[in-house]
Scaffold this motif. Sequence first.
Motif, mmCIF file in Angstrom:
data_model
loop_
_atom_site.group_PDB
_atom_site.id
_atom_site.type_symbol
_atom_site.label_atom_id
_atom_site.label_comp_id
_atom_site.label_asym_id
_atom_site.label_seq_id
_atom_site.Cartn_x
_atom_site.Cartn_y
_atom_site.Cartn_z
ATOM 1 N N MET A 104 99.022 12.263 -60.596
ATOM 2 C CA MET A 104 99.949 13.281 -60.091
ATOM 3 C C MET A 104 100.358 12.965 -58.653
ATOM 4 S SD MET A 104 100.996 15.527 -62.038
ATOM 5 C CE MET A 104 102.667 15.572 -61.460
ATOM 6 N N GLU A 105 99.325 12.620 -57.892
ATOM 7 C CA GLU A 105 99.586 12.272 -56.496
ATOM 8 C C GLU A 105 100.501 11.055 -56.401
ATOM 9 O OE1 GLU A 105 98.537 14.347 -54.347
ATOM 10 O OE2 GLU A 105 99.359 13.276 -52.618
ATOM 11 N N PHE A 106 100.287 10.125 -57.346
ATOM 12 C CA PHE A 106 101.077 8.894 -57.337
ATOM 13 C C PHE A 106 102.561 9.193 -57.517
ATOM 14 C CE2 PHE A 106 102.918 5.345 -59.787
ATOM 15 C CZ PHE A 106 102.837 4.379 -58.806
ATOM 16 N N ILE A 107 102.861 10.080 -58.484
ATOM 17 C CA ILE A 107 104.277 10.421 -58.726
ATOM 18 C C ILE A 107 104.890 11.053 -57.480
ATOM 19 C CG2 ILE A 107 105.814 11.850 -60.117
ATOM 20 C CD1 ILE A 107 103.958 11.495 -62.414
ATOM 21 N N LYS A 108 104.093 11.898 -56.817
ATOM 22 C CA LYS A 108 104.618 12.552 -55.612
ATOM 23 C C LYS A 108 104.946 11.526 -54.537
ATOM 24 C CE LYS A 108 102.917 17.161 -56.097
ATOM 25 N NZ LYS A 108 102.213 18.290 -55.540
ATOM 26 N N ILE A 109 104.061 10.526 -54.390
ATOM 27 C CA ILE A 109 104.341 9.510 -53.369
ATOM 28 C C ILE A 109 105.573 8.702 -53.761
ATOM 29 C CG2 ILE A 109 103.416 7.414 -52.309
ATOM 30 C CD1 ILE A 109 100.758 8.768 -52.217
ATOM 31 N N CYS A 110 105.717 8.414 -55.072
ATOM 32 C CA CYS A 110 106.932 7.734 -55.536
ATOM 33 C C CYS A 110 108.162 8.542 -55.139
ATOM 34 C CB CYS A 110 106.918 7.586 -57.057
ATOM 35 S SG CYS A 110 105.923 6.245 -57.637
ATOM 36 N N GLY A 111 108.100 9.865 -55.377
ATOM 37 C CA GLY A 111 109.228 10.716 -55.021
ATOM 38 C C GLY A 111 109.532 10.646 -53.545
ATOM 39 N N ALA A 112 108.479 10.680 -52.721
ATOM 40 C CA ALA A 112 108.691 10.640 -51.275
ATOM 41 C C ALA A 112 109.338 9.325 -50.864
ATOM 42 C CB ALA A 112 107.366 10.831 -50.551
ATOM 43 N N VAL A 113 108.878 8.217 -51.493
ATOM 44 C CA VAL A 113 109.455 6.921 -51.143
ATOM 45 C C VAL A 113 110.925 6.867 -51.562
ATOM 46 C CG1 VAL A 113 109.348 4.460 -51.631
ATOM 47 C CG2 VAL A 113 107.271 5.714 -51.174
ATOM 48 N N LEU A 114 111.228 7.425 -52.749
ATOM 49 C CA LEU A 114 112.632 7.483 -53.193
ATOM 50 C C LEU A 114 113.480 8.234 -52.166
ATOM 51 C CD1 LEU A 114 112.979 8.282 -56.987
ATOM 52 C CD2 LEU A 114 113.744 6.296 -55.739
ATOM 53 N N THR A 115 112.944 9.360 -51.697
ATOM 54 C CA THR A 115 113.675 10.135 -50.699
ATOM 55 C C THR A 115 113.903 9.321 -49.438
ATOM 56 O OG1 THR A 115 112.598 12.080 -51.559
ATOM 57 C CG2 THR A 115 113.690 12.318 -49.466
ATOM 58 N N LEU A 116 112.877 8.563 -49.051
ATOM 59 C CA LEU A 116 113.002 7.729 -47.852
ATOM 60 C C LEU A 116 114.110 6.701 -48.033
ATOM 61 C CD1 LEU A 116 111.716 7.214 -45.106
ATOM 62 C CD2 LEU A 116 110.318 5.485 -46.173
ATOM 63 N N ILE A 117 114.126 6.044 -49.216
ATOM 64 C CA ILE A 117 115.174 5.048 -49.478
ATOM 65 C C ILE A 117 116.549 5.711 -49.439
ATOM 66 C CG2 ILE A 117 116.049 3.384 -51.144
ATOM 67 C CD1 ILE A 117 113.215 3.081 -52.173
ATOM 68 N N GLY A 118 116.625 6.901 -50.053
ATOM 69 C CA GLY A 118 117.895 7.632 -50.031
ATOM 70 C C GLY A 118 118.366 7.898 -48.620
#
Lengths: 169, 86, 234, 118
Positions: free
Chosen positions: D1-15
Amino acid sequence: MNLKTMKLKEISIIFIILFAAWLILNQSTATEYLVSGALIALAISMLMCRHCTVFDELRLSPKAFLFTLLFLFTFIKELIKANFDIAWRVLSPSLPIKPGIIRATTTLQSKMARLILANSITLTPGTFTIDIIDDTLYIHCVYVDSEDPEQYGQQIIRKFEKYLEVIYG
Amino acid sequence: MVNTILSIALLIIGLSFLLVIVRFLIGKSVADRVVALDALTISTIGLIVLLAHFLDRKIYIDVSIVYAILSFIGVIIVAKYLEKSL
Amino acid sequence: MKILKNSILLVLLGFMTWMLFNLYKDYDSRDTLNDTARYYAEKGPDETGAANLVTSVVVTYRGLDTLGEVTILFLVSAIIGLLLKTENGTRKTAMRASSEFMITAAKLLIPMISLIGVYIFVNGHLTPGGGFQGGAILASTFILLLISISRNKIGHKVLELTEALSGLSFVLIGILGVILAAGFLDNKILGTGTFGSLLSAGAIPIIYSLIGLKVGAELSTIILELNQVQGKED
Amino acid sequence: MEFIKICGAVLTLIGSLFILFAAIGLLRMPDIYNRIQAGTKATTLGSILTLLGIGLIHPDWLLKLILLILFVLISNPVSSHVLGRAAYFIGIPLSAKTHIDNLKQDRQENPVTKENES
């Protein structure tokens, strides 16, 4: 296909889209939302779509569905490519651009398909649709590298057109 | 961890806002300013959703939907006005 | 000259930021509500069953004011129509038509935007937003229709009918409140329902939908009038 | 679960990085048409990635955010097309680097098709 069934198809597709959007907006499938959503979607699709001809050329066959998926795949690939392309151009100190406006003719007739085509072109590497006159699209390119601009324009269009031809009549 | 990365993202968006505002001020033509405004509004949608995460308010997503609609119509109106065909 | 103008703009912007910051710094929230506010805040959720307290105040306790506001808006649209009256409403200036993509996109987006407008005013008792906001979004679809597709095809009749019907129903519901419940625009003519669901807070969703329709129709009328007159002057 | 959240945060950063590139592009590009190019593409993908990232962090917001993404995908290219068309029509010049302009040729050959009556 006569006019009556065309209108029916148009209205029912818009009804389904609106109904789904209503459930997503409210984030609930309780009875009250289902009933109110059906009523509201019906009212809007009947009232607003008397002159609409957006979806009536959409084909509803398995093949069209498959091609929609293929189109989406190509589109997302091109969108990501486009962004790395623009990021590279913007960040490189020499600003490597060689812009030009070129023409390209499309064979698509459906209005919706042409809108999707234009939007896709706008979001793909180095190109954006400036104008359309009859069947000719005018595309502004950041970098026209080909010797033959005519050919280059057709290349850009062809990438998406082959899918849209199948999805829309 | 998540919040740290998102704060960096928020900072970067803030920085890009400043840059776009510079373009908005130097302009050269009205159309240039409108292009800057367009870019500004689209990024604002992302900003509102980020704020929704930080303040934990789901309702801000509705706000950003309405904002997206109104800014789209606003840019279209200004563009048509530039053409003198409103 | 240009630099001067821009630097003045920048200074002004900085000044406004500074002022806003000062306001924020000196701000201390009041700890106690005054009598009326306390009554609304304490009794509101129980009496009206609306999750959004502001809505229960606007529609029920201050329903008469809302009726007045809608009437003022109606007067404004009528006066604009009167002042801008021209011999014939049509325009004959040469125009550049919208591009094909714009027209298609407008046809696609107008139903969606109307849906969101309806969503805003139907959920007015649960979430921020409500009749006026939703009505404004409904009217914005009219702008889109006007600048992209057609100028003369939109029926004044339909707008006037919508406006009159929703206004009439608004008043009728208010009178029903006098007969069936405690007073004018009392929302308990229908059951208050479960707190926080769509069909709660009695008649508030219905009243708000009517307000939304009325506001949308009035704003659209204003836009239409302005558009028809503008053609005469250029 | 934590992993998906970090993926989301990284996606936001790239955006957000793409939004930054759009801003730099707006500043550096020589004429309005190239600016529209940089502005539209990068802000569209940038905001889409930001929204998707937040959607991964809060899965119950995801559907609404997808609705918003669809709206941005339809409306953003259209608004930049309308802007570009307006800019061309009122005669904002192309940059000196431009070496081919088919639209100008066609409009000179055939000017009547453009200015139609409403």
